[in-house]
Design a protein around this motif. Structure first.
Motif, PDB file in Angstrom:
ATOM      1  N   VAL A  82      36.094  48.224  27.171  1.00  0.00           N
ATOM      2  CA  VAL A  82      37.083  47.173  27.026  1.00  0.00           C
ATOM      3  C   VAL A  82      38.461  47.809  26.867  1.00  0.00           C
ATOM      4  O   VAL A  82      38.601  48.898  26.317  1.00  0.00           O
ATOM      5  CB  VAL A  82      36.746  46.268  25.825  1.00  0.00           C
ATOM      6  N   SER A  83      39.480  47.131  27.379  1.00  0.00           N
ATOM      7  CA  SER A  83      40.814  47.702  27.345  1.00  0.00           C
ATOM      8  C   SER A  83      41.840  46.638  26.995  1.00  0.00           C
ATOM      9  O   SER A  83      41.547  45.441  26.970  1.00  0.00           O
ATOM     10  CB  SER A  83      41.164  48.322  28.709  1.00  0.00           C
ATOM     11  N   ARG A  84      43.047  47.093  26.719  1.00  0.00           N
ATOM     12  CA  ARG A  84      44.167  46.190  26.511  1.00  0.00           C
ATOM     13  C   ARG A  84      45.148  46.407  27.656  1.00  0.00           C
ATOM     14  O   ARG A  84      45.840  47.408  27.716  1.00  0.00           O
ATOM     15  CB  ARG A  84      44.851  46.431  25.173  1.00  0.00           C
ATOM     16  N   VAL A  85      45.168  45.452  28.556  1.00  0.00           N
ATOM     17  CA  VAL A  85      46.074  45.512  29.698  1.00  0.00           C
ATOM     18  C   VAL A  85      47.399  44.864  29.297  1.00  0.00           C
ATOM     19  O   VAL A  85      47.415  43.801  28.674  1.00  0.00           O
ATOM     20  CB  VAL A  85      45.476  44.776  30.913  1.00  0.00           C
ATOM     21  N   GLN A  86      48.497  45.502  29.631  1.00  0.00           N
ATOM     22  CA  GLN A  86      49.815  44.954  29.343  1.00  0.00           C
ATOM     23  C   GLN A  86      50.574  44.733  30.645  1.00  0.00           C
ATOM     24  O   GLN A  86      50.599  45.603  31.522  1.00  0.00           O
ATOM     25  CB  GLN A  86      50.598  45.867  28.408  1.00  0.00           C
ATOM     26  N   ASP A 111      35.077  43.479  37.749  1.00  0.00           N
ATOM     27  CA  ASP A 111      34.070  42.428  37.735  1.00  0.00           C
ATOM     28  C   ASP A 111      34.757  41.092  38.017  1.00  0.00           C
ATOM     29  O   ASP A 111      35.871  40.867  37.522  1.00  0.00           O
ATOM     30  CB  ASP A 111      33.373  42.380  36.374  1.00  0.00           C
ATOM     31  N   PRO A 112      34.157  40.188  38.801  1.00  0.00           N
ATOM     32  CA  PRO A 112      34.805  38.896  39.097  1.00  0.00           C
ATOM     33  C   PRO A 112      35.191  38.102  37.854  1.00  0.00           C
ATOM     34  O   PRO A 112      36.169  37.356  37.867  1.00  0.00           O
ATOM     35  CB  PRO A 112      33.751  38.153  39.924  1.00  0.00           C
ATOM     36  N   SER A 113      34.427  38.262  36.747  1.00  0.00           N
ATOM     37  CA  SER A 113      34.746  37.544  35.508  1.00  0.00           C
ATOM     38  C   SER A 113      35.719  38.324  34.631  1.00  0.00           C
ATOM     39  O   SER A 113      36.083  37.854  33.550  1.00  0.00           O
ATOM     40  CB  SER A 113      33.464  37.244  34.727  1.00  0.00           C
ATOM     41  N   LEU A 114      36.097  39.526  35.068  1.00  0.00           N
ATOM     42  CA  LEU A 114      37.087  40.403  34.442  1.00  0.00           C
ATOM     43  C   LEU A 114      36.606  41.107  33.180  1.00  0.00           C
ATOM     44  O   LEU A 114      36.984  42.238  32.924  1.00  0.00           O
ATOM     45  CB  LEU A 114      38.391  39.644  34.137  1.00  0.00           C
ATOM     46  N   GLY A 115      35.780  40.452  32.366  1.00  0.00           N
ATOM     47  CA  GLY A 115      35.346  41.141  31.154  1.00  0.00           C
ATOM     48  C   GLY A 115      34.761  40.205  30.126  1.00  0.00           C
ATOM     49  O   GLY A 115      33.841  39.439  30.421  1.00  0.00           O
TER      50      GLY A 115
END
Length: 254
Positions: A82-86, A111-115
């Protein structure tokens, strides 16, 4: 000519079915040639049906974000974690209202659902609404107030699972801004180059204890880290990040 092999179809009746081709880019030409559909037999060569050419209409051209006005970054792009995208957006031409939306389309290696099922998005440390609008597509809206022109916005998204990025991929992130609920025509848009995934750092195994383990009971977690096994000394200003599983999301955020 491009051949598209159908993977799924939605059966409407015995004589009618609908095929949806999503996430296709409209060509940037004055007179697009249109689309023709052919039904081919199982032998791969016999044409059973051929449609007339359907004109491909092109809507109004939205304004482009300057390449220097949008960016996307991730401090910990580790494959499978898991990540924190900014997302950084510079509002160089106009401000936005609280009900306006940003749409972010991620490359197809995500992934199509993103996470996580429970994504958490914030602007200026204030939670804003975000959800998976469509496959690979994140919608961010419900800002705390109107945001004036010439503002640099940094929107944080927590819960995206970062993938392994193919070295040969040329896919980009797509960012669009709109002021209604119809993303088919947006006001402003642009693309952002891909982020490369990083190799895993050295691992260590911390120990932890939980004071109370009952659901929705306030508790304390105590984490023991043996600093002697770390790759480097923990110095003043260092940061320790704890990523909780998705099941914690609705409890932590509520």
């Amino acid at each position: 000519m491009t051949d598209i092999l159908l993977k799924t179809s939605l059966l409407i009746s015995e004589t009618l079915f609908i095929v949806e081709l999503s996430h296709m880019k409209v060509p940037n030409v004055i007179n697009p040639q249109g689309v023709t559909c052919k039904l081919i037999s199982f032998d791969g060569t016999t044409e059973l049906l051929t449609s007339n050419t359907q004109d491909l209409s092109v809507g109004s051209q939205p304004k482009y974000f300057l390449s220097s006005s949008i960016n996307i970054f991730d401090s910990y792009p580790l494959p499978g974690l898991v990540s924190r995208v900014q997302i950084k957006v510079y509002l160089e031409s106009s401000g936005i209202n609280s009900t306006d939306s940003f749409y972010v389309v991620f490359p197809s290696y995500f992934d199509p659902s993103l996470g996580y099922d429970n994504l958490y998005c914030s602007y200026n440390s204030i939670r804003v609404s975000c959800s998976v609008y469509d496959e690979y597509t994140l919608r961010i809206t419900d800002f705390p107030s109107s945001i004036p022109k010439l503002t640099i916005m940094v929107i944080s998204v927590y819960g995206i699972i970062f993938p392994s990025v193919p070295s040969t991929s040329t896919e980009k992130y797509y960012l669009a801004y709109d002021n209604d609920d119809d993303p088919s025509e947006v006001i402003q848009h642009g693309t952002i180059p891909k982020l490369n995934s990083r190799s895993y750092p050295s691992a260590f195994n911390p120990e932890y204890t939980v004071e109370e383990s009952f659901i929705r009971v306030t508790t304390s977690y105590k984490v023991l880290i043996d600093a002697s096994v770390l790759a480097q000394t923990i110095s003043s200003g260092s940061i320790i990040i704890f990523n909780f599983p998705d099941a914690f999301s609705s409890i932590i955020y509520d």
